[in-house]
Motif scaffolding. Structure first.
Motif, PDB file in Angstrom:
ATOM      1  N   LEU A  66       0.809  -1.210   0.000  1.00 12.84           N
ATOM      2  CA  LEU A  66       0.000   0.000   0.000  1.00 12.84           C
ATOM      3  C   LEU A  66       0.847   1.268   0.000  1.00 12.84           C
ATOM      4  CD1 LEU A  66      -2.878  -0.934   2.497  1.00 12.84           C
ATOM      5  CD2 LEU A  66      -3.075  -0.567   0.036  1.00 12.84           C
ATOM      6  N   ASP A  67       2.143   1.143  -0.259  1.00 13.27           N
ATOM      7  CA  ASP A  67       2.985   2.329  -0.271  1.00 13.27           C
ATOM      8  C   ASP A  67       2.810   3.087  -1.583  1.00 13.27           C
ATOM      9  OD1 ASP A  67       4.630   0.950  -2.196  1.00 13.27           O
ATOM     10  OD2 ASP A  67       5.516  -0.135  -0.500  1.00 13.27           O
ATOM     11  N   ALA A  68       3.533   4.190  -1.704  1.00 13.73           N
ATOM     12  CA  ALA A  68       3.373   5.057  -2.878  1.00 13.73           C
ATOM     13  C   ALA A  68       3.778   4.353  -4.171  1.00 13.73           C
ATOM     14  CB  ALA A  68       4.196   6.336  -2.700  1.00 13.73           C
ATOM     15  N   GLY A  69       4.736   3.446  -4.124  1.00 16.44           N
ATOM     16  CA  GLY A  69       5.194   2.777  -5.327  1.00 16.44           C
ATOM     17  C   GLY A  69       4.468   1.491  -5.650  1.00 16.44           C
ATOM     18  N   ALA A  70       3.400   1.173  -4.898  1.00 15.64           N
ATOM     19  CA  ALA A  70       2.691  -0.082  -5.113  1.00 15.64           C
ATOM     20  C   ALA A  70       1.845  -0.010  -6.368  1.00 15.64           C
ATOM     21  CB  ALA A  70       1.812  -0.395  -3.908  1.00 15.64           C
ATOM     22  N   MET A  71       1.715  -1.120  -7.029  1.00 14.63           N
ATOM     23  CA  MET A  71       0.877  -1.211  -8.217  1.00 14.63           C
ATOM     24  C   MET A  71      -0.581  -1.374  -7.790  1.00 14.63           C
ATOM     25  SD  MET A  71       3.297  -3.678 -10.600  1.00 14.63           S
ATOM     26  CE  MET A  71       2.184  -3.470 -12.003  1.00 14.63           C
ATOM     27  N   LEU A  72      -1.485  -1.153  -8.738  1.00 18.19           N
ATOM     28  CA  LEU A  72      -2.913  -1.198  -8.429  1.00 18.19           C
ATOM     29  C   LEU A  72      -3.333  -2.572  -7.933  1.00 18.19           C
ATOM     30  CD1 LEU A  72      -5.642   0.194  -8.413  1.00 18.19           C
ATOM     31  CD2 LEU A  72      -5.932  -0.471 -10.811  1.00 18.19           C
ATOM     32  N   TRP A  73      -2.814  -3.637  -8.567  1.00 16.84           N
ATOM     33  CA  TRP A  73      -3.225  -4.967  -8.147  1.00 16.84           C
ATOM     34  C   TRP A  73      -2.695  -5.304  -6.757  1.00 16.84           C
ATOM     35  CZ3 TRP A  73       0.179  -8.857  -6.935  1.00 16.84           C
ATOM     36  CH2 TRP A  73       1.509  -8.701  -7.344  1.00 16.84           C
ATOM     37  N   GLN A  74      -1.545  -4.739  -6.379  1.00 20.54           N
ATOM     38  CA  GLN A  74      -1.025  -4.969  -5.035  1.00 20.54           C
ATOM     39  C   GLN A  74      -1.882  -4.276  -3.976  1.00 20.54           C
ATOM     40  OE1 GLN A  74       2.977  -3.498  -5.853  1.00 20.54           O
ATOM     41  NE2 GLN A  74       3.796  -5.596  -5.693  1.00 20.54           N
ATOM     42  N   LYS A  75      -2.349  -3.068  -4.308  1.00 14.81           N
ATOM     43  CA  LYS A  75      -3.257  -2.386  -3.385  1.00 14.81           C
ATOM     44  C   LYS A  75      -4.577  -3.135  -3.264  1.00 14.81           C
ATOM     45  CE  LYS A  75      -1.348   2.217  -4.318  1.00 14.81           C
ATOM     46  NZ  LYS A  75      -1.653   3.596  -4.796  1.00 14.81           N
ATOM     47  N   ALA A  76      -5.045  -3.657  -4.414  1.00 13.74           N
ATOM     48  CA  ALA A  76      -6.293  -4.425  -4.382  1.00 13.74           C
ATOM     49  C   ALA A  76      -6.144  -5.678  -3.529  1.00 13.74           C
ATOM     50  CB  ALA A  76      -6.719  -4.787  -5.800  1.00 13.74           C
ATOM     51  N   VAL A  77      -4.980  -6.310  -3.603  1.00 14.93           N
ATOM     52  CA  VAL A  77      -4.737  -7.498  -2.774  1.00 14.93           C
ATOM     53  C   VAL A  77      -4.776  -7.141  -1.296  1.00 14.93           C
ATOM     54  CG1 VAL A  77      -2.967  -9.177  -2.111  1.00 14.93           C
ATOM     55  CG2 VAL A  77      -3.464  -8.771  -4.517  1.00 14.93           C
ATOM     56  N   SER A  78      -4.167  -6.026  -0.927  1.00 12.81           N
ATOM     57  CA  SER A  78      -4.137  -5.626   0.485  1.00 12.81           C
ATOM     58  C   SER A  78      -5.534  -5.297   1.005  1.00 12.81           C
ATOM     59  CB  SER A  78      -3.210  -4.424   0.665  1.00 12.81           C
ATOM     60  OG  SER A  78      -1.874  -4.758   0.361  1.00 12.81           O
ATOM     61  N   VAL A  79      -6.270  -4.457   0.250  1.00 20.10           N
ATOM     62  CA  VAL A  79      -7.597  -4.047   0.707  1.00 20.10           C
ATOM     63  C   VAL A  79      -8.563  -5.228   0.691  1.00 20.10           C
ATOM     64  CG1 VAL A  79      -9.562  -2.547   0.217  1.00 20.10           C
ATOM     65  CG2 VAL A  79      -7.227  -1.680  -0.048  1.00 20.10           C
ATOM     66  N   GLY A  80      -8.581  -5.959  -0.449  1.00 17.01           N
ATOM     67  CA  GLY A  80      -9.474  -7.115  -0.522  1.00 17.01           C
ATOM     68  C   GLY A  80      -9.130  -8.183   0.498  1.00 17.01           C
ATOM     69  N   GLY A  81      -7.837  -8.403   0.720  1.00 21.51           N
ATOM     70  CA  GLY A  81      -7.430  -9.389   1.706  1.00 21.51           C
ATOM     71  C   GLY A  81      -7.853  -9.019   3.115  1.00 21.51           C
ATOM     72  N   ALA A  82      -7.741  -7.729   3.462  1.00 19.21           N
ATOM     73  CA  ALA A  82      -8.146  -7.293   4.796  1.00 19.21           C
ATOM     74  C   ALA A  82      -9.642  -7.498   5.013  1.00 19.21           C
ATOM     75  CB  ALA A  82      -7.767  -5.833   5.004  1.00 19.21           C
ATOM     76  N   LEU A  83     -10.444  -7.131   4.001  1.00 20.33           N
ATOM     77  CA  LEU A  83     -11.895  -7.310   4.125  1.00 20.33           C
ATOM     78  C   LEU A  83     -12.258  -8.788   4.197  1.00 20.33           C
ATOM     79  CD1 LEU A  83     -13.139  -4.594   1.599  1.00 20.33           C
ATOM     80  CD2 LEU A  83     -13.055  -4.451   4.096  1.00 20.33           C
ATOM     81  N   LEU A  84     -11.633  -9.594   3.356  1.00 21.16           N
ATOM     82  CA  LEU A  84     -11.901 -11.032   3.374  1.00 21.16           C
ATOM     83  C   LEU A  84     -11.472 -11.652   4.695  1.00 21.16           C
ATOM     84  CD1 LEU A  84     -12.882 -13.498   1.797  1.00 21.16           C
ATOM     85  CD2 LEU A  84     -10.567 -13.732   0.868  1.00 21.16           C
ATOM     86  N   PHE A  85     -10.359 -11.161   5.239  1.00 22.86           N
ATOM     87  CA  PHE A  85      -9.884 -11.677   6.526  1.00 22.86           C
ATOM     88  C   PHE A  85     -10.911 -11.441   7.627  1.00 22.86           C
ATOM     89  CE2 PHE A  85      -7.817 -10.729  10.579  1.00 22.86           C
ATOM     90  CZ  PHE A  85      -7.165 -11.925  10.829  1.00 22.86           C
ATOM     91  N   VAL A  86     -11.485 -10.239   7.668  1.00 29.33           N
ATOM     92  CA  VAL A  86     -12.479  -9.930   8.699  1.00 29.33           C
ATOM     93  C   VAL A  86     -13.703 -10.843   8.556  1.00 29.33           C
ATOM     94  CG1 VAL A  86     -14.060  -8.163   9.577  1.00 29.33           C
ATOM     95  CG2 VAL A  86     -11.714  -7.551   8.973  1.00 29.33           C
ATOM     96  N   GLY A  87     -14.155 -11.048   7.311  1.00 27.73           N
ATOM     97  CA  GLY A  87     -15.304 -11.925   7.096  1.00 27.73           C
ATOM     98  C   GLY A  87     -15.038 -13.356   7.513  1.00 27.73           C
TER      99      GLY A  87
END
Length: 217
Positions: free
Chosen positions: A32-53
């Motif tokens: 999720l840093d400034a140099g992260a690619m879009l798919w890497q950010k999607a993995v972080s955000v989607g993974g966090a939401l999926l983890f909570v569920g």
């Protein structure tokens, strides 16, 4: 009992394993840093939401396993209190872990959460007092459901004599000679509690001698 426990146990283990794999996957592929690619950010955000569920599923099924395994020994009310404690701790761990996966500053959240906790604690002091008193009664077990007890407390207008029919999160319920009464857990914890005294059998009525009978003899 084993047949009923097996599905919940299997779902708990499966969900817990999947949650651990999600955390590993986010750590390896997510950024999720400034140099992260879009798919890497999607993995972080989607993974966090999926983890909570997934953790919600694991926590709920774990609570079911605990309740079904312990309710025959400590009663459904006490088992419910244990499930509530498991849920509170489990959801806190899940939220903190998910925020860590999103690179959210945990220190700032802890400070804000502490201030919020103080405000909520003051507002809900009576309810929280009854809740924690119920937990203490569960662990110390001065009495259990079905016991005949007497509660000595002037603040409750006592003494109250009766049989314990329920031990909930807020009240201890007694069945007395005058009907059902609900006593707050915090007041019961602060009161003196002992076994209900056994009633003495009623003495035989005194019959005065009949003077006429004595004269006839």
């Amino acid at each position: 009992m084993a047949r009923r426990l097996f599905p919940d146990t299997k779902r708990t283990i499966g969900a817990g394993t999947l949650a651990a794999l999600i955390v590993i996957g986010v750590e390896v592929f997510g950024r999720l840093d400034a140099g992260a690619m879009l798919w890497q950010k999607a993995v972080s955000v989607g993974g966090a939401l999926l983890f909570v569920g997934v953790m919600a599923v694991a926590i709920r099924n774990l609570g079911n396993v605990i309740v079904r395994h312990t309710q025959s020994h400590i009663g459904i009310s006490h088992a419910g209190i244990i499930r509530l404690g498991i849920s509170l701790v489990g959801y806190q761990v899940a939220v903190v872990t998910a925020l860590g996966m999103l690179n959210v500053g945990i220190g700032q959240l802890l400070v804000g959460g502490a201030l919020t906790g103080v405000v909520v604690g003051i507002a809900c002091q009576q309810s929280l007092g009854n809740l924690f008193a119920g937990l203490v009664l569960l662990m110390s077990r001065p009495f259990t459901i079905g016991d005949q007890i007497v509660v000595h407390s002037g603040a409750l207008g006592g003494p109250h004599l009766g049989m314990v029919i329920e031990m909930g999160l807020v009240y201890v319920v007694l069945e007395t000679d005058d009907g059902v009464i609900r006593l707050p857990n915090s007041a019961v914890l602060a009161a003196g509690v002992g076994p209900r005294p056994v009633r003495d059998p009623a003495p035989a009525p005194h019959v005065a001698p009949d003077p006429a009978k004595g004269l006839s003899e």
